[in-house]
Design a protein around this motif. Structure first.
Motif, PDB file in Angstrom:
ATOM      1  N   UNK A   1      38.392  43.907  35.677  1.00 15.53           N
ATOM      2  CA  UNK A   1      38.213  45.090  36.521  1.00 15.53           C
ATOM      3  C   UNK A   1      38.835  44.891  37.900  1.00 15.53           C
ATOM      4  N   UNK A   2      38.681  43.707  38.449  1.00 13.64           N
ATOM      5  CA  UNK A   2      39.300  43.421  39.739  1.00 13.64           C
ATOM      6  C   UNK A   2      40.814  43.438  39.673  1.00 13.64           C
ATOM      7  N   UNK A   3      41.362  42.957  38.559  1.00 10.17           N
ATOM      8  CA  UNK A   3      42.811  42.957  38.374  1.00 10.17           C
ATOM      9  C   UNK A   3      43.331  44.396  38.311  1.00 10.17           C
TER      10      UNK A   3
ATOM     11  N   UNK B   1      34.361  38.528  27.566  1.00 12.08           N
ATOM     12  CA  UNK B   1      35.327  37.575  28.090  1.00 12.08           C
ATOM     13  C   UNK B   1      36.294  38.211  29.074  1.00 12.08           C
ATOM     14  N   UNK B   2      36.782  39.401  28.743  1.00 12.03           N
ATOM     15  CA  UNK B   2      37.699  40.095  29.650  1.00 12.03           C
ATOM     16  C   UNK B   2      37.028  40.422  30.981  1.00 12.03           C
ATOM     17  N   UNK B   3      35.779  40.847  30.905  1.00  9.40           N
ATOM     18  CA  UNK B   3      35.057  41.162  32.141  1.00  9.40           C
ATOM     19  C   UNK B   3      34.818  39.905  32.976  1.00  9.40           C
ATOM     20  N   UNK B   4      34.444  38.817  32.320  1.00  9.14           N
ATOM     21  CA  UNK B   4      34.167  37.578  33.051  1.00  9.14           C
ATOM     22  C   UNK B   4      35.443  36.981  33.649  1.00  9.14           C
TER      23      UNK B   4
ATOM     24  N   UNK C   1      43.424  46.088  41.679  1.00  9.12           N
ATOM     25  CA  UNK C   1      44.403  45.569  42.642  1.00  9.12           C
ATOM     26  C   UNK C   1      45.835  45.580  42.107  1.00  9.12           C
ATOM     27  N   UNK C   2      46.096  46.418  41.115  1.00  7.33           N
ATOM     28  CA  UNK C   2      47.468  46.542  40.624  1.00  7.33           C
ATOM     29  C   UNK C   2      48.385  47.016  41.757  1.00  7.33           C
ATOM     30  N   UNK C   3      49.537  46.404  41.937  1.00 12.33           N
ATOM     31  CA  UNK C   3      50.450  46.799  43.035  1.00 12.33           C
ATOM     32  C   UNK C   3      51.240  48.052  42.677  1.00 12.33           C
ATOM     33  N   UNK C   4      50.538  49.106  42.357  1.00  7.87           N
ATOM     34  CA  UNK C   4      51.179  50.315  41.852  1.00  7.87           C
ATOM     35  C   UNK C   4      52.065  50.971  42.901  1.00  7.87           C
TER      36      UNK C   4
END
Length: 255
Positions: A65-67, A58-61, A70-73
């Motif tokens: 991974x994309x989130x 569920x987390x993958x779907x 793209x973290x605004x670190x």
């Protein structure tokens, strides 16, 4: 006359055979097809494994991974804070001493996001579950102080508490309780191989900053995803697990 008599005898035998077959138990696969339910309940190990598999898928779907990628670190590091006022205030004293380092960071690129194997434990009283969500990313840090790209491997655990509740209509749900980053779970290692002392010192300083910023940043993105995945789990799986949790029955096998 012989043919008609033979037909009558054959029909009589066929009727007896059909009646006999009706009294026999159906094979297992036919029972499943007719009832539409499994012939036996899942074992505790199956339930625990099915839950972690469902959460992971569920987390993958949901685009975990994309989130992560793209973290605004970099933006958060440059502003010296995070997404909450408490984090910003906590960073002020610590960031001042490393302002030169932050000002000399040209870019941070997140690569190779990973969701590793989930862990699952049950509370001692049996009424709640704790899911460990291990995450991994690589950081490519470009800074003027080193003159080369620093490649860092970062690992972090998010721990999600799962509870079973009944609503006013008596329907059972699995809901998210506390969802936190595990203390001291952040691990940072240099992927460039052996580093001279100045570089290692820089990595340690950067690691101190990331330790203050990254866990809460990841937590803020992952926990809502977990909550969403729980609401979409298979109903049969939810009821099976919730029933055990409500009665405090152990089903997660301790390793």
């Amino acid at each position: 006359m012989f043919q008609i008599g033979g037909l009558i005898v054959f029909c009589g035998l066929l009727g007896q055979t059909t009646a006999l077959l009706d009294t026999l138990p159906l094979p297992l696969d036919q029972t499943l097809l007719l009832d539409g339910t499994p012939a036996q309940d899942l074992s505790p190990t199956d339930l625990a494994g099915s839950l972690t598999d469902a959460l992971s898928n569920g987390l993958l779907s949901e685009g975990l991974l994309g989130i992560l990628e793209n973290l605004p670190l970099l933006n958060i590091l440059k502003t010296g804070g995070g997404t909450s006022g408490g984090l910003t205030e906590g960073l002020l004293g610590k960031v001042i001493s490393v302002v030169p380092l932050l000002n000399n960071i040209i870019d941070i690129k997140i690569t190779n996001p990973q969701l590793l194997e989930l862990g699952l434990v049950q509370s001692s009283e049996g009424h709640r579950l704790y899911v460990t969500i291990p995450l991994g990313i690589n950081l490519n840090v470009n800074t003027l102080l080193v003159g080369r790209l620093l490649k860092l491997a970062v690992k972090l655990n998010i721990t999600a508490e799962i509870l079973a509740v009944k609503n006013e209509q008596g329907k059972i749900h699995l809901v998210l309780g506390d969802c936190i980053h595990s203390p001291w779970s952040l691990q940072i290692s240099l992927l460039n191989g052996f580093a001279p002392l100045p570089v290692q010192s820089l990595v340690n300083s950067l690691g101190s900053i990331l330790n203050e910023v990254l866990p809460e940043l990841v937590q803020g993105e992952v926990c809502p995803l977990v909550n969403g995945v729980l609401s979409q789990l298979d109903v049969t799986l939810v009821h099976s697990i919730a029933d055990l949790l409500i009665h405090g029955l152990e089903f997660v096998i301790k390793v």
